[in-house]
Design a protein around this motif. Structure first.
Motif, PDB file in Angstrom:
ATOM      1  N   THR A 188       3.272  -1.857   7.390  1.00 46.94           N
ATOM      2  CA  THR A 188       2.703  -1.859   8.638  1.00 46.94           C
ATOM      3  C   THR A 188       2.110  -3.123   9.018  1.00 46.94           C
ATOM      4  OG1 THR A 188       0.541  -1.596   7.672  1.00 46.94           O
ATOM      5  CG2 THR A 188       1.770   0.549   7.787  1.00 46.94           C
ATOM      6  N   PRO A 189       1.706  -3.426  10.158  1.00 44.31           N
ATOM      7  CA  PRO A 189       1.218  -4.716  10.702  1.00 44.31           C
ATOM      8  C   PRO A 189       0.133  -5.011   9.850  1.00 44.31           C
ATOM      9  CG  PRO A 189       1.519  -3.183  12.588  1.00 44.31           C
ATOM     10  CD  PRO A 189       1.743  -2.268  11.597  1.00 44.31           C
ATOM     11  N   ASN A 190      -0.533  -4.266   9.111  1.00 46.32           N
ATOM     12  CA  ASN A 190      -1.857  -4.580   8.253  1.00 46.32           C
ATOM     13  C   ASN A 190      -1.107  -4.731   6.843  1.00 46.32           C
ATOM     14  OD1 ASN A 190      -3.917  -4.715   6.503  1.00 46.32           O
ATOM     15  ND2 ASN A 190      -5.108  -3.241   7.561  1.00 46.32           N
ATOM     16  N   PRO A 191      -0.989  -6.094   6.147  1.00 46.14           N
ATOM     17  CA  PRO A 191      -0.346  -6.391   5.196  1.00 46.14           C
ATOM     18  C   PRO A 191      -1.017  -5.651   3.991  1.00 46.14           C
ATOM     19  CG  PRO A 191      -1.447  -8.201   5.766  1.00 46.14           C
ATOM     20  CD  PRO A 191      -1.489  -7.426   6.952  1.00 46.14           C
ATOM     21  N   ASP A 192      -2.218  -4.898   4.075  1.00 50.22           N
ATOM     22  CA  ASP A 192      -2.964  -4.376   2.846  1.00 50.22           C
ATOM     23  C   ASP A 192      -2.630  -2.983   2.961  1.00 50.22           C
ATOM     24  OD1 ASP A 192      -3.930  -6.730   1.636  1.00 50.22           O
ATOM     25  OD2 ASP A 192      -5.619  -6.718   2.986  1.00 50.22           O
ATOM     26  N   VAL A 193      -1.918  -2.354   4.011  1.00 47.72           N
ATOM     27  CA  VAL A 193      -1.454  -0.878   3.939  1.00 47.72           C
ATOM     28  C   VAL A 193      -0.123  -0.603   4.130  1.00 47.72           C
ATOM     29  CG1 VAL A 193      -1.898   1.106   5.687  1.00 47.72           C
ATOM     30  CG2 VAL A 193      -3.729  -0.623   5.528  1.00 47.72           C
ATOM     31  N   LEU A 194       0.097   0.225   3.208  1.00 51.22           N
ATOM     32  CA  LEU A 194       1.605   0.835   3.174  1.00 51.22           C
ATOM     33  C   LEU A 194       1.715   2.187   3.886  1.00 51.22           C
ATOM     34  CD1 LEU A 194       4.212  -0.192   2.156  1.00 51.22           C
ATOM     35  CD2 LEU A 194       3.900   0.354  -0.071  1.00 51.22           C
ATOM     36  N   THR A 205      -4.430   2.033   1.824  1.00 47.41           N
ATOM     37  CA  THR A 205      -5.188   0.620   1.983  1.00 47.41           C
ATOM     38  C   THR A 205      -5.316   0.172   0.547  1.00 47.41           C
ATOM     39  OG1 THR A 205      -5.726   1.187   4.000  1.00 47.41           O
ATOM     40  CG2 THR A 205      -6.947  -0.665   3.052  1.00 47.41           C
ATOM     41  N   ARG A 206      -4.969  -0.980   0.198  1.00 48.90           N
ATOM     42  CA  ARG A 206      -5.244  -1.633  -1.102  1.00 48.90           C
ATOM     43  C   ARG A 206      -6.512  -2.508  -1.058  1.00 48.90           C
ATOM     44  NH1 ARG A 206      -0.143  -6.028  -1.560  1.00 48.90           N
ATOM     45  NH2 ARG A 206      -1.002  -7.333  -0.008  1.00 48.90           N
ATOM     46  N   TRP A 223       1.607  -4.549  -3.957  1.00 51.07           N
ATOM     47  CA  TRP A 223       2.382  -3.285  -3.647  1.00 51.07           C
ATOM     48  C   TRP A 223       3.346  -2.987  -4.779  1.00 51.07           C
ATOM     49  CZ3 TRP A 223      -0.067  -0.137  -1.331  1.00 51.07           C
ATOM     50  CH2 TRP A 223      -0.998  -0.371  -0.286  1.00 51.07           C
ATOM     51  N   PRO A 224       4.373  -4.230  -5.194  1.00 53.54           N
ATOM     52  CA  PRO A 224       5.359  -3.847  -6.330  1.00 53.54           C
ATOM     53  C   PRO A 224       4.495  -3.230  -7.307  1.00 53.54           C
ATOM     54  CG  PRO A 224       5.753  -5.977  -5.303  1.00 53.54           C
ATOM     55  CD  PRO A 224       4.593  -5.300  -4.721  1.00 53.54           C
ATOM     56  N   GLN A 225       3.364  -3.372  -7.837  1.00 51.50           N
ATOM     57  CA  GLN A 225       2.605  -2.771  -8.851  1.00 51.50           C
ATOM     58  C   GLN A 225       2.143  -1.648  -8.641  1.00 51.50           C
ATOM     59  OE1 GLN A 225       0.334  -6.429  -8.964  1.00 51.50           O
ATOM     60  NE2 GLN A 225       0.728  -6.938 -10.833  1.00 51.50           N
ATOM     61  N   MET A 226       1.649  -1.304  -7.359  1.00 49.50           N
ATOM     62  CA  MET A 226       1.037  -0.028  -7.030  1.00 49.50           C
ATOM     63  C   MET A 226       1.991   1.062  -6.240  1.00 49.50           C
ATOM     64  SD  MET A 226      -2.246  -1.745  -5.099  1.00 49.50           S
ATOM     65  CE  MET A 226      -3.060  -0.114  -4.873  1.00 49.50           C
ATOM     66  N   LYS A 227       3.343   0.757  -5.810  1.00 52.96           N
ATOM     67  CA  LYS A 227       4.124   1.706  -5.188  1.00 52.96           C
ATOM     68  C   LYS A 227       4.466   2.977  -5.973  1.00 52.96           C
ATOM     69  CE  LYS A 227       7.991   1.260  -2.314  1.00 52.96           C
ATOM     70  NZ  LYS A 227       9.000   0.495  -1.766  1.00 52.96           N
ATOM     71  N   ALA A 228       4.885   2.563  -7.380  1.00 52.80           N
ATOM     72  CA  ALA A 228       5.585   3.650  -8.140  1.00 52.80           C
ATOM     73  C   ALA A 228       4.486   4.664  -8.475  1.00 52.80           C
ATOM     74  CB  ALA A 228       6.274   3.025  -9.261  1.00 52.80           C
TER      75      ALA A 228
END
Length: 197
Positions: A8-14, A68-69, A76-81
């Protein structure tokens, strides 16, 4: 089940797209935000996502959800899974997204004021523009904008930004350059747009 993710445009949100309705057209208006674990008690899915280390906020849209992290937390690579696992486990269980739809609609920043006369017409026009032109565009980036209130004497519209829009570096530009310009163009009584917290 295949779950897509989008930045997303917000780097802390996926943004996560599970390929099915998340809230659809539920009583909560197709959107619900959870700012902490206490608010997440309304949803087993939100609770499961909050169990992932580094999660700060969860937002459910009609057919997507955003996470939101913490700004200084994990990447994100650590949180996504673990987030993907929580989403998949929830949807394959068949459990409802919200535990109690009637309670979930409360407290979402909606205006309780009753408008009459010209103000009622202006508010109706503002809400129509938000629902038909602005909210669908913002949802593509994983966010939502809802009407908070209108001050007839000053022409100021107050809006609440949620999901990826909340805390986004470009949210003030979106609000002023995009939303404010559109509302002022179509509803001449609008003089300014402000964000509520």
């Amino acid at each position: 089940m295949f779950i897509q993710t989008e930045t997303t445009p917000n780097p802390d949100v996926l943004k996560f797209l599970p390929g099915r309705d998340v809230l659809g057209t539920s009583l909560s208006g197709g959107a619900r935000e959870f700012r902490d674990l206490e608010e997440a008690e309304a949803s087993a899915l939100a609770e499961a996502i909050f169990e992932v280390e580094g999660v700060k906020r969860v937002f459910f849209g009609t057919d997507f959800l955003t996470v939101t992290r913490e700004a200084q937390g994990l990447e994100w690579p650590q949180m996504k899974a673990p987030i993907l696992a929580a989403i998949m486990e929830h949807f394959t269980s068949g459990a409802p997204v919200l535990r109690d739809e009637t309670a979930s609609a409360a407290g979402e920043g909606h205006d309780d004021a009753v408008y009459s006369g010209d103000a009622a017409q202006i508010v109706a026009e503002i809400k129509d523009l938000l629902d038909t032109r602005i909210r669908p565009a913002v949802a593509q980036d994983g966010g939502d904008i809802t009407f908070s209130r209108f001050e007839e004497a000053t022409g100021v519209v107050f809006l609440h930004m949620r999901g990826a829009c909340s805390g986004c570096p470009s949210s003030s530009a979106t609000l002023k350059a995009g939303v404010e310009n559109m509302l002022k163009h179509y509803v001449p009584e609008v003089t300014r747009v402000e964000q509520t917290l």
